[in-house]
Design an enzyme around this catalytic site. Structure first.
Site, PDB file in Angstrom:
ATOM      1  CG  ASN A  11      -0.263 -18.998  26.129  1.00  0.00           C
ATOM      2  OD1 ASN A  11      -1.291 -18.326  26.053  1.00  0.00           O
ATOM      3  ND2 ASN A  11       0.725 -18.917  25.245  1.00  0.00           N
ATOM      4  CE  LYS A  13      -0.110 -21.341  22.691  1.00  0.00           C
ATOM      5  NZ  LYS A  13       0.654 -22.120  21.736  1.00  0.00           N
ATOM      6  CG  HIS A  97       3.997 -17.273  22.693  1.00  0.00           C
ATOM      7  ND1 HIS A  97       3.713 -17.848  21.467  1.00  0.00           N
ATOM      8  CD2 HIS A  97       3.881 -18.251  23.611  1.00  0.00           C
ATOM      9  CE1 HIS A  97       3.420 -19.131  21.663  1.00  0.00           C
ATOM     10  NE2 HIS A  97       3.517 -19.399  22.950  1.00  0.00           N
ATOM     11  CD  GLU A  99       1.171 -19.480  19.368  1.00  0.00           C
ATOM     12  OE1 GLU A  99       0.393 -18.960  20.180  1.00  0.00           O
ATOM     13  OE2 GLU A  99       1.480 -20.693  19.405  1.00  0.00           O
ATOM     14  CD  GLU A 177       6.417 -21.529  24.859  1.00  0.00           C
ATOM     15  OE1 GLU A 177       5.613 -22.258  25.451  1.00  0.00           O
ATOM     16  OE2 GLU A 177       6.070 -20.551  24.184  1.00  0.00           O
ATOM     17  N   GLY A 183       2.331 -27.125  19.881  1.00  0.00           N
ATOM     18  CA  GLY A 183       1.075 -27.606  19.304  1.00  0.00           C
ATOM     19  C   GLY A 183       1.238 -28.738  18.305  1.00  0.00           C
ATOM     20  CB  SER A 221       4.015 -30.957  22.554  1.00  0.00           C
ATOM     21  OG  SER A 221       3.612 -30.410  21.309  1.00  0.00           O
TER      22      SER A 221
HETATM   23  P1  13P Z   1       1.422 -26.338  23.387  1.00  0.00           P
HETATM   24  O1  13P Z   1       1.562 -26.814  24.819  1.00  0.00           O
HETATM   25  O2  13P Z   1       0.037 -26.373  22.862  1.00  0.00           O
HETATM   26  O3  13P Z   1       2.423 -26.990  22.490  1.00  0.00           O
HETATM   27  O4  13P Z   1       1.791 -24.759  23.408  1.00  0.00           O
HETATM   28  C1  13P Z   1       2.953 -24.354  24.023  1.00  0.00           C
HETATM   29  C2  13P Z   1       2.957 -22.880  24.093  1.00  0.00           C
HETATM   30  O5  13P Z   1       3.062 -22.204  23.077  1.00  0.00           O
HETATM   31  C3  13P Z   1       2.776 -22.265  25.413  1.00  0.00           C
HETATM   32  O6  13P Z   1       3.046 -20.899  25.369  1.00  0.00           O
END
Ligand code: 13P
Length: 263
Positions: A11, A13, A97, A99, A177, A183, A221
């Protein structure tokens, strides 16, 4: 024994330039062919680079996904991009997600429509769930997961969703997640990840007959150092990778870690 082919998603983003996206695709593609990667791999670039990415990876088995998409029909929605348009280009869709939940205030209402529309369009659907820091601290993780899952299986649309999953189990993936792990460099303890994945599978079994065949990814992460430990967990069938998917070598190493036998 149920067959669940490991699946790793990248992803991206809201990252990459156009040139950078093409280069990343190219490097992933090259490494994917050179290394012995037998996981299903899905790349989720930003909308704008989807066609560029598609042109590069189309001839391979790497799948292309969108990070979001509207379920509304074509019409007067300025700035909108719907799944009908996207389905000309993509194979997969990320849904729910954290976010999208937190930054755009999206809720189960949209997610259940996306889950059904994506199925009608023949797309692979990955539905993301996970508790945030406060929910983890207050011990409500399992309640949150049950609600996030239960809410998309509610009502008439929920029945449609159950049916679409039972008739095509590999088309539905859950990404667990924990929001506090995204992150942050903090990874959930493997025991906790396994417990939560088992719980998620049990919840899915309330709505579908094929919960043993549903793949569950861990996200938060994930990197090449922790991938082996996560890949060893019985109920984890892959990873949804954010930051580390922006580096082809690291992403491929994660894919390799999950390139074990199907479960
Ligand atoms: P990170 O791997 O940057 O923590 O992000 C995970 C994520 O949100 C994947 O959709």
């Amino acid at each position: 024994m149920a067959e669940r082919r490991p699946i790793v998603g990248g992803n991206w983003k809201m990252n990459t330039t156009r040139a950078g996206a093409k280069q990343l695709c190219d490097s992933v593609l090259r490494g994917f062919t050179e290394r012995k990667i037998d996981t299903e791999v899905v790349l989720y670039p930003p909308y704008l680079w989807l066609t560029d990415a598609g042109d590069l990876i189309n001839a391979s088995s790497i799948k292309l996904g969108a990070q979001d998409g509207l379920t509304e029909e074509n019409g007067a929605i300025t700035g909108g991009i719907n799944l009908t348009m996207l389905s000309e280009v993509i194979d997969a869709l990320l849904i729910g997600h954290s976010e999208r939940r937190n930054i755009f205030n999206e809720t189960a209402d949209k997610f259940s429509r996306q889950l059904i529309a994506a199925s009608d369009l023949g797309l692979l659907r990955t539905y993301c769930v996970g508790e945030d820091h406060t929910q983890q601290e207050t011990g409500s993780t399992y309640e949150v997961l049950a609600e996030q899952i239960g809410s998309v299986f509610a009502g008439e649309e929920g029945e449609q969703l159950s049916h679409s999953i039972d008739s095509n189990p590999p088309s539905f993936v859950i990404a667990y997640e924990p929001v506090w792990a995204i992150g942050t460099g903090l990874v959930a303890q493997p025991n906790d990840v396994q417990d939560r994945a088992e719980f998620i599978r049990a919840e899915i079994s309330k709505y579908c007959d094929v919960s043993d065949l549903i793949r569950i990814q861990y996200g938060g992460s994930v990197n090449q150092k922790n991938a082996d430990e996560l890949a060893a967990l019985t109920d984890i069938d892959g990873a949804l990778v954010g930051g580390a998917s922006l580096n082809a070598e690291e992403f491929l190493a994660i894919c390799e870690a999950f390139s074990t036998n199907s479960r």
